[in-house]
Motif scaffolding. Structure first.
Motif, PDB file in Angstrom:
ATOM      1  N   TYR A   5       0.852  -1.198   0.000  1.00  0.00           N
ATOM      2  CA  TYR A   5       0.000   0.000   0.000  1.00  0.00           C
ATOM      3  C   TYR A   5       0.883   1.243   0.000  1.00  0.00           C
ATOM      4  N   LYS A   6       0.262   2.365  -0.248  1.00  0.00           N
ATOM      5  CA  LYS A   6       1.030   3.600  -0.373  1.00  0.00           C
ATOM      6  C   LYS A   6       1.094   4.321   0.969  1.00  0.00           C
ATOM      7  N   LEU A   7       2.282   4.730   1.343  1.00  0.00           N
ATOM      8  CA  LEU A   7       2.461   5.444   2.597  1.00  0.00           C
ATOM      9  C   LEU A   7       3.131   6.794   2.332  1.00  0.00           C
ATOM     10  N   ASP A   8       2.572   7.845   2.912  1.00  0.00           N
ATOM     11  CA  ASP A   8       3.198   9.168   2.833  1.00  0.00           C
ATOM     12  C   ASP A   8       3.479   9.657   4.236  1.00  0.00           C
ATOM     13  N   ILE A   9       4.692  10.127   4.454  1.00  0.00           N
ATOM     14  CA  ILE A   9       4.970  10.828   5.701  1.00  0.00           C
ATOM     15  C   ILE A   9       5.245  12.278   5.329  1.00  0.00           C
ATOM     16  N   LEU A  10       4.376  13.166   5.796  1.00  0.00           N
ATOM     17  CA  LEU A  10       4.488  14.569   5.392  1.00  0.00           C
ATOM     18  C   LEU A  10       4.793  15.444   6.596  1.00  0.00           C
ATOM     19  N   SER A  11       5.643  16.416   6.385  1.00  0.00           N
ATOM     20  CA  SER A  11       5.918  17.401   7.432  1.00  0.00           C
ATOM     21  C   SER A  11       6.134  18.747   6.759  1.00  0.00           C
ATOM     22  N   PRO A  12       6.143  19.826   7.535  1.00  0.00           N
ATOM     23  CA  PRO A  12       6.327  21.134   6.898  1.00  0.00           C
ATOM     24  C   PRO A  12       7.647  21.230   6.124  1.00  0.00           C
ATOM     25  N   ILE A  80       0.862  12.765   9.092  1.00  0.00           N
ATOM     26  CA  ILE A  80       1.286  14.157   9.066  1.00  0.00           C
ATOM     27  C   ILE A  80       1.787  14.534  10.442  1.00  0.00           C
ATOM     28  N   SER A  81       2.924  15.184  10.473  1.00  0.00           N
ATOM     29  CA  SER A  81       3.505  15.551  11.753  1.00  0.00           C
ATOM     30  C   SER A  81       4.363  16.783  11.556  1.00  0.00           C
ATOM     31  N   ASP A  82       4.379  17.674  12.531  1.00  0.00           N
ATOM     32  CA  ASP A  82       5.222  18.852  12.343  1.00  0.00           C
ATOM     33  C   ASP A  82       6.684  18.547  12.661  1.00  0.00           C
ATOM     34  N   PHE A  83       6.940  17.389  13.241  1.00  0.00           N
ATOM     35  CA  PHE A  83       8.332  16.977  13.370  1.00  0.00           C
ATOM     36  C   PHE A  83       8.449  15.516  12.964  1.00  0.00           C
ATOM     37  N   ALA A  84       9.007  15.268  11.806  1.00  0.00           N
ATOM     38  CA  ALA A  84       9.262  13.904  11.359  1.00  0.00           C
ATOM     39  C   ALA A  84      10.612  13.890  10.677  1.00  0.00           C
TER      40      ALA A  84
ATOM     41  N   VAL B  40       7.871  27.318   1.015  1.00  0.00           N
ATOM     42  CA  VAL B  40       6.447  27.410   0.680  1.00  0.00           C
ATOM     43  C   VAL B  40       6.026  26.175  -0.106  1.00  0.00           C
ATOM     44  N   GLU B  41       6.875  25.778  -1.036  1.00  0.00           N
ATOM     45  CA  GLU B  41       6.514  24.622  -1.857  1.00  0.00           C
ATOM     46  C   GLU B  41       6.568  23.320  -1.063  1.00  0.00           C
ATOM     47  N   ASN B  42       7.565  23.200  -0.160  1.00  0.00           N
ATOM     48  CA  ASN B  42       7.671  21.993   0.664  1.00  0.00           C
ATOM     49  C   ASN B  42       6.452  21.828   1.556  1.00  0.00           C
ATOM     50  N   ASN B  43       5.984  22.942   2.066  1.00  0.00           N
ATOM     51  CA  ASN B  43       4.883  22.895   3.026  1.00  0.00           C
ATOM     52  C   ASN B  43       3.550  22.595   2.344  1.00  0.00           C
ATOM     53  N   LYS B  44       3.517  22.795   1.042  1.00  0.00           N
ATOM     54  CA  LYS B  44       2.254  22.741   0.321  1.00  0.00           C
ATOM     55  C   LYS B  44       1.557  21.374   0.471  1.00  0.00           C
ATOM     56  N   ALA B  45       2.308  20.304   0.230  1.00  0.00           N
ATOM     57  CA  ALA B  45       1.726  18.962   0.273  1.00  0.00           C
ATOM     58  C   ALA B  45       1.173  18.679   1.665  1.00  0.00           C
ATOM     59  N   TYR B  46       1.942  19.060   2.659  1.00  0.00           N
ATOM     60  CA  TYR B  46       1.561  18.838   4.053  1.00  0.00           C
ATOM     61  C   TYR B  46       0.282  19.602   4.391  1.00  0.00           C
ATOM     62  N   ALA B  47       0.260  20.876   3.996  1.00  0.00           N
ATOM     63  CA  ALA B  47      -0.909  21.709   4.296  1.00  0.00           C
ATOM     64  C   ALA B  47      -2.150  21.169   3.594  1.00  0.00           C
ATOM     65  N   GLU B  48      -1.966  20.757   2.359  1.00  0.00           N
ATOM     66  CA  GLU B  48      -3.105  20.236   1.612  1.00  0.00           C
ATOM     67  C   GLU B  48      -3.651  18.973   2.264  1.00  0.00           C
ATOM     68  N   ARG B  49      -2.741  18.100   2.729  1.00  0.00           N
ATOM     69  CA  ARG B  49      -3.182  16.850   3.333  1.00  0.00           C
ATOM     70  C   ARG B  49      -3.929  17.108   4.628  1.00  0.00           C
ATOM     71  N   ILE B  50      -3.439  18.055   5.422  1.00  0.00           N
ATOM     72  CA  ILE B  50      -4.129  18.363   6.672  1.00  0.00           C
ATOM     73  C   ILE B  50      -5.533  18.860   6.386  1.00  0.00           C
ATOM     74  N   SER B  51      -5.662  19.799   5.451  1.00  0.00           N
ATOM     75  CA  SER B  51      -6.999  20.345   5.227  1.00  0.00           C
ATOM     76  C   SER B  51      -7.899  19.270   4.628  1.00  0.00           C
ATOM     77  N   PHE B  52      -7.310  18.373   3.859  1.00  0.00           N
ATOM     78  CA  PHE B  52      -8.067  17.246   3.298  1.00  0.00           C
ATOM     79  C   PHE B  52      -8.637  16.376   4.425  1.00  0.00           C
ATOM     80  N   ILE B  53      -7.789  16.066   5.398  1.00  0.00           N
ATOM     81  CA  ILE B  53      -8.239  15.212   6.504  1.00  0.00           C
ATOM     82  C   ILE B  53      -9.294  15.932   7.344  1.00  0.00           C
ATOM     83  N   VAL B  54      -9.040  17.209   7.610  1.00  0.00           N
ATOM     84  CA  VAL B  54     -10.001  17.970   8.410  1.00  0.00           C
ATOM     85  C   VAL B  54     -11.358  18.007   7.722  1.00  0.00           C
TER      86      VAL B  54
END
Lengths: 144, 281
Positions: A5-12, A80-84, B40-54
């Motif tokens: 399955y597909k896994l994404d780990i996203l952070s700022p 999603i995590s702000d620190f990963a 700004v570009e790095n944060n984009k995917a993350y921000a989009e995913r959060i708002s998607f989940i919310v």
């Protein structure tokens, strides 16, 4: 092949990991959970700790997170995590930096909200733990 | 004539040094913008995913959520809170003027304002707005930590039930040429109607619990995204303003040099003519 399955780990800081995996073990607020392909839809909170991922070729990758959220739906898992961070990326330098930053913040003024100071401290402590953990692992590998 | 020549020379020199300074400022902004744009570009995917989940959670659990922060606010309260994200320094073209215009259009004198950046602070105080607090923007890239004290004001006011909505005035970064000052709503969080209630998610420990910690996180992230956008816009605006200034200064320098050479030549010609005619002034 079907069991991936597909896994994404996203952070700022960007995409920490994105790809197909066999299984992932994630620390959540209600305990460690392991997610396999076909898991039912789930939304939960991630606590702090290590995420262990098993890739298609059975190799294991580990990541460190502090607080975040986990969403599973239609065989896509997002964390999603702000620190990963990749655990291998954590080294003495990073820890020194985190420690220094935390101390600086504390010294700068006492008005810094406790959440921030706490979070920074947590980062430093977490990083330290992971480093020790990694060192242990390496030692073990050498022994056997 | 001689004095005039000296003056022209002085002006040439000053316009040349202006060209030099603006060139340097342009280069500084260009180097800063690179990092800002990447963030700004790095944060984009993350921000989009959060708002998607919310949005997904909001669509799935409709009646659970009536006592959560950021979602349901008493509409009878008239007062709003505005965050104005500006810059500490000028020299960035029309960016500040556009922000001021937005303030005039959308903020009433009764509303609370929290300013970020020195320029907005002086503007709002001068024009008699109700400034609740002010922060500095800083010249380096804003860290995530800086948003906590800013958002704390919002939380306190929401808890006291003094405000009904929170808006942010900032400059959206489209690309290096186009930046746009806009007013965007931060709270209450609006539901996206494109999400349909599938109702198939399990929440652990519960939808309410998850949302309780996810929503502040979501708001914080949106706000940080705006802050980054504002910072990137500032640098982009400064870069183009400075490159324009640099060109203008160079143009003035060349036209002045031509005037200088012409009048010098004129002077020499006159002197030769005087000699040839045997006249002495």
């Amino acid at each position: 092949m079907a069991n991936l399955y597909k896994l994404d780990i996203l952070s700022p800081q960007g995409n920490i990991f994105s790809g197909n995996v066999k299984q992932a073990t994630i620390p959540t607020t209600s305990g460690l959970i392991t997610i396999l392909a076909g898991h039912t839809s789930l939304i939960t909170m991630v606590s702090k700790g290590d995420i262990e991922i098993m890739l298609e070729d059975n190799s294991v990758k580990s990541f460190t997170v502090i607080d975040g959220f986990l969403e599973v739906s239609d065989n896509v898992v997002s964390i999603i995590s702000d620190f990963a961070m990749k655990s291998d990326d954590i080294n003495d330098e990073v820890i020194e930096k985190a420690k220094k930053y935390a101390a600086e913040q504390k010294q700068k003024n006492d008005n810094v909200p406790s959440e921030i100071a706490e979070k920074n401290l947590q980062k430093a402590i977490m990083a330290l733990k992971v480093l020790e953990h990694n060192k242990l692992k390496r030692k073990k590998r050498v022994k056997y | 004539m001689a004095e005039n020549l000296q003056q022209v020379k002085k002006r040439i020199k000053s316009s040349q040094s202006i060209a030099q300074i603006t060139k340097a400022m342009e280069m500084i902004a260009a180097s800063k913008i690179k990092k800002a744009q990447a963030s700004v570009e790095n944060n984009k995917a993350y921000a989009e995913r959060i708002s998607f989940i919310v949005q997904k959670i909001l669509a799935e659990s409709t009646d659970l959520l009536y006592n959560l922060p950021f979602l349901n606010i008493d509409k009878n309260i008239k007062r709003k809170l505005f965050y104005v994200i500006s810059t500490d320094k000028g020299l960035c073209g029309g960016l500040l003027a556009n922000i001021y215009k937005q303030i005039f259009v959308s903020v009433s004198k009764d509303d609370y304002i929290v300013t970020i950046g020195k320029k907005a602070q002086t503007f709002c105080i001068k024009n008699g707005y109700n400034v609740k607090a002010s922060f500095l923007m800083g010249s380096s890239f804003p860290k995530y930590d800086v948003i906590y004290p800013m958002l704390k004001i919002m939380k306190d006011l929401l808890d006291k039930k003094e405000i009904s909505a929170v808006n942010v005035i900032y400059t959206n970064f489209k690309n290096r040429i186009v930046q746009q000052a806009i007013t965007k709503s931060l709270v209450p969080i609006e539901k996206d109607k494109n999400f349909v209630n599938k109702g198939d998610h399990i929440f652990e420990p519960s939808a309410n619990e998850v949302l309780k910690s996810l929503l502040p996180y979501y708001v914080g992230n949106i706000f940080y995204d705006m802050l980054m956008n504002a910072y990137a816009s500032e640098q982009a605006a400064r870069m183009s303003a400075m490159s324009n200034a640099n060109e203008n200064a160079k143009e003035i320098a060349t036209s002045l040099t031509i005037i200088y050479n012409k009048s010098r030549q004129e002077k020499i010609t006159n002197e030769i003519l005087d000699l040839a005619n045997g006249q002495i002034h």
